[in-house]
Design an enzyme around this catalytic site. Structure first.
Site, PDB file in Angstrom:
ATOM      1  N   ARG A   6      17.052  -0.675  -6.950  1.00  0.00           N
ATOM      2  CA  ARG A   6      16.183   0.063  -6.899  1.00  0.00           C
ATOM      3  C   ARG A   6      15.438   1.944  -7.407  1.00  0.00           C
ATOM      4  O   ARG A   6      14.601   2.345  -7.411  1.00  0.00           O
ATOM      5  CB  ARG A   6      15.943  -0.550  -5.547  1.00  0.00           C
ATOM      6  CG  ARG A   6      17.001   0.142  -4.719  1.00  0.00           C
ATOM      7  CD  ARG A   6      16.665  -0.183  -3.190  1.00  0.00           C
ATOM      8  NE  ARG A   6      17.889   0.083  -2.161  1.00  0.00           N
ATOM      9  CZ  ARG A   6      17.770   1.027  -1.050  1.00  0.00           C
ATOM     10  NH1 ARG A   6      16.303   1.264  -0.498  1.00  0.00           N
ATOM     11  NH2 ARG A   6      19.284   1.572  -0.235  1.00  0.00           N
ATOM     12  N   GLU A  53       0.719  -7.641   0.958  1.00  0.00           N
ATOM     13  CA  GLU A  53       1.574  -8.035  -0.661  1.00  0.00           C
ATOM     14  C   GLU A  53       0.058  -8.637  -1.440  1.00  0.00           C
ATOM     15  O   GLU A  53       0.085  -8.387  -2.772  1.00  0.00           O
ATOM     16  CB  GLU A  53       2.776  -8.404  -0.279  1.00  0.00           C
ATOM     17  CG  GLU A  53       3.606  -7.770   0.261  1.00  0.00           C
ATOM     18  CD  GLU A  53       2.688  -8.069   1.227  1.00  0.00           C
ATOM     19  OE1 GLU A  53       4.263  -6.861   1.797  1.00  0.00           O
ATOM     20  OE2 GLU A  53       2.737  -8.079   2.188  1.00  0.00           O
ATOM     21  N   PHE A  78       8.749 -11.032  -0.296  1.00  0.00           N
ATOM     22  CA  PHE A  78       7.203 -11.162  -0.124  1.00  0.00           C
ATOM     23  C   PHE A  78       6.532 -10.985  -0.932  1.00  0.00           C
ATOM     24  O   PHE A  78       5.677 -11.508  -1.032  1.00  0.00           O
ATOM     25  CB  PHE A  78       7.036  -9.514   0.501  1.00  0.00           C
ATOM     26  CG  PHE A  78       7.605  -9.701   2.299  1.00  0.00           C
ATOM     27  CD1 PHE A  78       7.513  -9.533   2.681  1.00  0.00           C
ATOM     28  CD2 PHE A  78       8.268  -8.001   3.017  1.00  0.00           C
ATOM     29  CE1 PHE A  78       8.699 -10.184   4.364  1.00  0.00           C
ATOM     30  CE2 PHE A  78       8.677  -7.980   3.821  1.00  0.00           C
ATOM     31  CZ  PHE A  78       9.232  -8.751   4.655  1.00  0.00           C
ATOM     32  N   HIS A 104      15.640  -5.682  -3.451  1.00  0.00           N
ATOM     33  CA  HIS A 104      15.960  -5.591  -2.491  1.00  0.00           C
ATOM     34  C   HIS A 104      15.669  -8.057  -2.245  1.00  0.00           C
ATOM     35  O   HIS A 104      15.642  -8.553  -1.205  1.00  0.00           O
ATOM     36  CB  HIS A 104      15.010  -5.532  -1.103  1.00  0.00           C
ATOM     37  CG  HIS A 104      15.513  -4.285  -0.319  1.00  0.00           C
ATOM     38  ND1 HIS A 104      14.278  -3.356  -1.317  1.00  0.00           N
ATOM     39  CD2 HIS A 104      15.546  -3.567   0.862  1.00  0.00           C
ATOM     40  CE1 HIS A 104      15.141  -1.846  -0.658  1.00  0.00           C
ATOM     41  NE2 HIS A 104      15.365  -2.554   0.648  1.00  0.00           N
ATOM     42  N   ASP A 112      19.691  -7.077   7.384  1.00  0.00           N
ATOM     43  CA  ASP A 112      18.169  -7.416   7.242  1.00  0.00           C
ATOM     44  C   ASP A 112      17.943  -9.274   7.789  1.00  0.00           C
ATOM     45  O   ASP A 112      17.396  -9.919   7.991  1.00  0.00           O
ATOM     46  CB  ASP A 112      16.839  -7.860   5.881  1.00  0.00           C
ATOM     47  CG  ASP A 112      16.831  -6.093   6.133  1.00  0.00           C
ATOM     48  OD1 ASP A 112      17.409  -5.255   7.132  1.00  0.00           O
ATOM     49  OD2 ASP A 112      16.071  -5.894   5.370  1.00  0.00           O
ATOM     50  N   ARG A 162      18.724  -3.627  -3.527  1.00  0.00           N
ATOM     51  CA  ARG A 162      18.861  -2.546  -2.707  1.00  0.00           C
ATOM     52  C   ARG A 162      20.477  -1.856  -2.506  1.00  0.00           C
ATOM     53  O   ARG A 162      20.354  -0.793  -2.484  1.00  0.00           O
ATOM     54  CB  ARG A 162      18.797  -3.236  -0.789  1.00  0.00           C
ATOM     55  CG  ARG A 162      19.155  -2.291  -0.345  1.00  0.00           C
ATOM     56  CD  ARG A 162      19.386  -2.855   1.622  1.00  0.00           C
ATOM     57  NE  ARG A 162      19.379  -2.179   2.803  1.00  0.00           N
ATOM     58  CZ  ARG A 162      19.030  -2.496   4.067  1.00  0.00           C
ATOM     59  NH1 ARG A 162      19.054  -3.706   3.600  1.00  0.00           N
ATOM     60  NH2 ARG A 162      19.164  -1.114   4.491  1.00  0.00           N
TER      61      ARG A 162
END
Length: 307
Positions: A6, A53, A78, A104, A112, A162
């Site tokens: 990322r 999104e 998402f 991610h 998370d 990530r």
């Protein structure tokens, strides 16, 4: 050297900020998706659509129809999940030049937890007609992949992580969409890997060599279209294949390889990935151990297959 894919994504966008057709969209996560640097360097080409999104993907489709080449950025859970209908109907159905840059991905999102760990995103994107799926193994390959995407026609799902990962390439080389690469020779078996599992697979191959088992390691950074020629060669030249991915064993790269070989050259395929479970909260390395995404598990599976 370790760097998250990322991070490489964000840095590469800045390098191409002067490219006329390039625009970048984000869903209020630019600090995490690493598009915040681009937003400062080229604010007139950056669009924050907020926590929406579906709207972001629809806007990206409109920009693509206007001749732009949008990179729409958010967490994989998402984009692939919440915006699936828009990706299917607004982007892929119209064969638009939109890149869904999904960061991610996988369980290494870590603390998370399972609600944010996309382990089914490749499966969702694979069934969309005309969708290209790219899952780079390191920072250099990420940069090269983005350069190739800018010349690619049609929708692309770019899967990014990530976690900082080791560099497996000594230097950047041209990225050819749909073409996998052989990183290590061997005829006792084959390990096909994608994303961060490439580094684990190379390390496993080193350990196996110490035990007299020489396996080839293939990096499948393009998951769709599948490099069928290299898969077929591996099946013909080695007695078994292991497919390692940070994704569910259902619907991902392992499924793609198995589906192809079942009709063309049936052979033993062992799938290493998430075994039909959700993720959970924990440190990335602990989660990799818990779900078997490790050098140790790859090595053990290879030894069993070699018996």
């Amino acid at each position: 050297m370790k760097k998250a894919t990322r991070q490489a994504y964000g840095e590469t966008l800045i390098k191409y900020k002067d490219k006329k057709e390039l625009v970048v969209l984000d869903a209020d996560l630019s600090a995490a998706t690493k598009t915040d640097g681009f937003s400062k360097e080229a604010p007139e080409k950056f669009f924050n659509l907020g926590i929406a999104e579906a709207d972001m993907i629809g806007t990206a489709a409109g920009l693509a129809l206007g001749g732009k080449r949008p990179f729409a950025s958010s967490f994989a859970i998402f984009e692939a999940g919440r915006a699936y209908e828009q990706i299917r109907n607004a982007v892929a159905y119209q064969k638009l030049n939109v890149t869904i840059a999904a960061t991610h991905a996988g369980i290494t999102v870590g603390e998370d937890g399972g609600s944010h760990q996309a382990i089914e995103d490749i499966a969702l994107m694979r069934v969309i007609p005309g969708m290209t799926i790219i899952n780079p193994s390191d920072d250099l390959e990420t940069e090269a992949a983005i350069e190739a995407i800018m010349q690619q026609e049609g929708p692309v799902y770019l899967r990014l992580g990530r976690l900082a990962v080791a560099r497996i390439h000594e230097q950047k080389k041209p990225f050819i969409i749909g073409q996998a690469e052989m990183l290590r020779q061997g005829n006792d078996g084959t390990i096909i890997a994608t994303g961060l599992m490439v580094q684990e697979s190379l390390a496993a191959a080193e350990q196996l060599a110490q035990q007299g088992i020489e396996v080839r390691v293939l990096n499948f950074s393009t998951i769709k279209p599948l490099d069928e020629e290299l898969v077929l060669r591996a099946a013909q030249e080695t007695p078994w294949l292991i497919v390692a991915e940070e994704h569910s064993v259902i619907g991902g790269l392992g499924s793609a390889v198995s589906e192809f070989l079942s009709e063309n050259y049936p052979t033993k395929v062992i799938k290493i990935g998430i075994q039909d479970k959700f993720g959970q909260s924990g440190e990335p390395e602990v989660l990799k151990e818990f779900y078997g995404l490790t050098i140790k598990n790859i090595t053990e599976k290879a030894i069993q297959a070699a018996k």
